[in-house]
Design an enzyme around this catalytic site. Sequence first.
Site, PDB file in Angstrom:
ATOM      1  N   GLU A   1     -10.954  23.694   6.052  1.00 51.19           N
ATOM      2  CA  GLU A   1     -11.970  24.145   5.086  1.00 51.19           C
ATOM      3  C   GLU A   1     -13.362  23.616   5.391  1.00 51.19           C
ATOM      4  OE1 GLU A   1      -8.972  23.029   4.213  1.00 51.19           O
ATOM      5  OE2 GLU A   1      -8.075  24.417   2.762  1.00 51.19           O
TER       6      GLU A   1
ATOM      7  N   PHE B   1      -0.279  19.980  -9.681  1.00 49.90           N
ATOM      8  CA  PHE B   1      -0.198  20.055  -8.221  1.00 49.90           C
ATOM      9  C   PHE B   1      -1.497  20.639  -7.672  1.00 49.90           C
ATOM     10  CE2 PHE B   1       0.989  22.535  -4.382  1.00 49.90           C
ATOM     11  CZ  PHE B   1       1.220  21.439  -3.553  1.00 49.90           C
ATOM     12  N   GLN B   2      -2.056  20.006  -6.683  1.00 46.88           N
ATOM     13  CA  GLN B   2      -3.317  20.405  -6.050  1.00 46.88           C
ATOM     14  C   GLN B   2      -4.455  20.521  -7.057  1.00 46.88           C
ATOM     15  OE1 GLN B   2      -2.519  23.766  -3.372  1.00 46.88           O
ATOM     16  NE2 GLN B   2      -2.053  22.302  -1.747  1.00 46.88           N
TER      17      GLN B   2
ATOM     18  N   LYS C   1      -6.868  29.520 -11.691  1.00 46.66           N
ATOM     19  CA  LYS C   1      -6.020  30.621 -11.223  1.00 46.66           C
ATOM     20  C   LYS C   1      -5.783  31.683 -12.305  1.00 46.66           C
ATOM     21  CE  LYS C   1      -1.906  31.713  -8.584  1.00 46.66           C
ATOM     22  NZ  LYS C   1      -0.697  31.232  -7.903  1.00 46.66           N
TER      23      LYS C   1
ATOM     24  N   MET D   1     -25.028   7.379  20.618  1.00 49.20           N
ATOM     25  CA  MET D   1     -26.070   6.856  19.748  1.00 49.20           C
ATOM     26  C   MET D   1     -25.661   5.493  19.186  1.00 49.20           C
ATOM     27  SD  MET D   1     -29.090   7.454  18.885  1.00 49.20           S
ATOM     28  CE  MET D   1     -29.721   9.130  18.765  1.00 49.20           C
TER      29      MET D   1
END
Lengths: 568, 163
Positions: free
Chosen positions: A50, A112-113, A162, A478
């Site tokens: 993502e 969940f999630q 949802k 760097m």
Amino acid sequence: MQLNGAEIVIRSLHEEKVEFVFGYPGGAVLNIYDAIFQQDGFKHILVRHEQAAVHAADAYARSTGRVGVALVTSGPGATNAITGIATAYMDSVPLVVLSGQVPTAAIGQDAFQECDMVGITRPCVKHNFLVKDVKDLAATIKKAFYIAASGRPGPVVVDIPKDITAHTARFEYPESVSLRSYNPVLKGHSGQIKKALKLLLDAKRPMIYTGGGVVLGNASELLIKLVKQLGYPMTNTLMGLGGYPATDKQCLGMLGMHGTLEANMAMQECDVLLAVGARFDDRVIGNTAHFLDHPRKIIHIDVDPSSISKRVKVDVPIVGDINNVLTDMLELLAESDKTPNVAALKTWWQQIEAWRDRNCLNFNRDSVIIKPQYVVEKLWEVTKGEAYVTSDVGQHQMWAAQYYKFDQPRRWINSGGLGTMGVGLPYAMGVQLAFPEAKVACITGEGSIQMNIQELSTCKQYHLPIKVILLNNRYLGMVRQWQEFFYGNRYSESYMDSLPDFVKLAEAYGHVGMNIEQTSDVEGALKEAFAMKDRFVFLNFLTDQKENVFPMVPNGKGLSEIILAEDL
Amino acid sequence: MRHIISLLMENESGALSRVAGLFSARAYNIESLTVAPTEDATLSRMTIVTSGSEEVIEQIIKQLNKLVDVVKVLDLNDGRFIERELMLVKVKATGVHREEMKRMGDIFRGRIIDVADASYTIELTGSGAKLDAFLEAIDKTAILETVRTGASGIGRGDRILKL
């Protein structure tokens, strides 16, 4: 027309004329993905993580000037998107990120999630919304696009539970938005613009300093007009590169920690400074007290009032859209009987040319071991300066900024504010999708590229003919440079052992890989790679391990305390 | 310097946390913060007591204005204003304290709003300094509990914060 929430999302994106949605499916967004399956208004790009979805949407926005769109699921999908959102926020990039959320009734139940997306993104978005009623969905998406793109742009998150995507409502996409609490000032104050112009024309040692605001505000054309008419020297920040042609004589190159001697010295020693869409960042002006030690009058044009007098007190603040302000300023300039002080300007330019003659970006072009600067310089030649160049973060980023001379805006795509390693490859994806025919190069390091290397797979799926220019010095360069300068050469964890065979890796993903080990092969390899117009080519340049980025204004030092390579 | 900032914002969930989050993210001081809906149910009025240099206060005002949910911001210190805070103090009211507490309450124009065998609860309003002065004036060992609302402020005369 009655539609369910998922269909409303899709229709709203169609109304916004979205071309690409970068995303990754998951439980909370399955209804939306089902609706995506049944539409062809936009193309969905399936990334491998993502974070890359948001970066790709971000690069799409930076290169096209339109709003980028990403779609992620709840919980880990949402948290993976955070780095991308924070990156876009720091560089003021217009994005709409749609995130799935657990059903309304499950919010707060540690479902969940589940993750409080509105809470977790609050400090790194321009604004965010949790949609609690399907009736508000279309209007919320409309607001999100409006807020993201107007004023000082930025990312906006719309979190959609949802159940909302399953509920139905009448679909009506609002034609316009008006928010009583959000009215960006677009027109500059005419009195202030007059004052600014008087100061500018009275200047003996003027300097124009421009930033990402010029690029974001599509103000290049007017900026060029103003700079040309005044005949003054100018400099770009890292984010402003391309806002003014780098090959023009009046451009002194980039300023700041790794800016040119002439840009930094002129910035320090000018008597009137015009700042346009820039924010006096710590990497740009070095030590603030040292910067302010030198007296100068400052004019600052910015669309965001909070950027003005935040780090440096300015004398003439002008809040407004840069295009509007520059238009007004040019009009006033045309009407004015006053002209720049030619004699003073001549002396000032002589001083600047003396700095420029030090040739601070010089390096050893005869080295057998490949110098990273040489690769970028050759890339610029081979692509005729026309490529879209994305970069990751580190030494290679600075070399890209110093040696690729951008003559056009929106060609240089990098993470300036947040400094996010791993953006380069997904950035190149977003740009290549937006401009399928364009040459797109991703200048990267072996540290950064591994932070989103999984996207090689996405590049294969969508046949993106990106050219990866890996400046591989086997060090987190760097970090190593700072350890060399400030930590007594103690290279703590900055050497990377066990690097993959990048050629085989590229081949494993179905791409072309090339190893380039000596200077004489650089140009040929670049030409060969760009000749493969329809292939993704991964060029692994084994570069000088000890090369450092110069010039350098050491951390905490002033701009005129700049160190050149020749000083060491 | 201490400043009292008054603002109107959309009466929406999350608006308060945007303001509170701004102050913590940018390391601004909050001495107190009060918020409640106004006569217009879509708007909340917030009073923030903060302190900082003039530059910091200028940034605070600008950053507050930048929040999309914030409709209007006013620095009350830019003009004349009135500041009031409400405090409820529960004090011991036995023996010598019983008479003394009533007297002190009267002097500070407080009201006893709850009377029990061994305690009084006194209601006091005023500036923060006045409430501090009351707590200074009474015997500290007699204080059982205090609760303060934080300051609310309003401009004097024609200074009106309204849409």
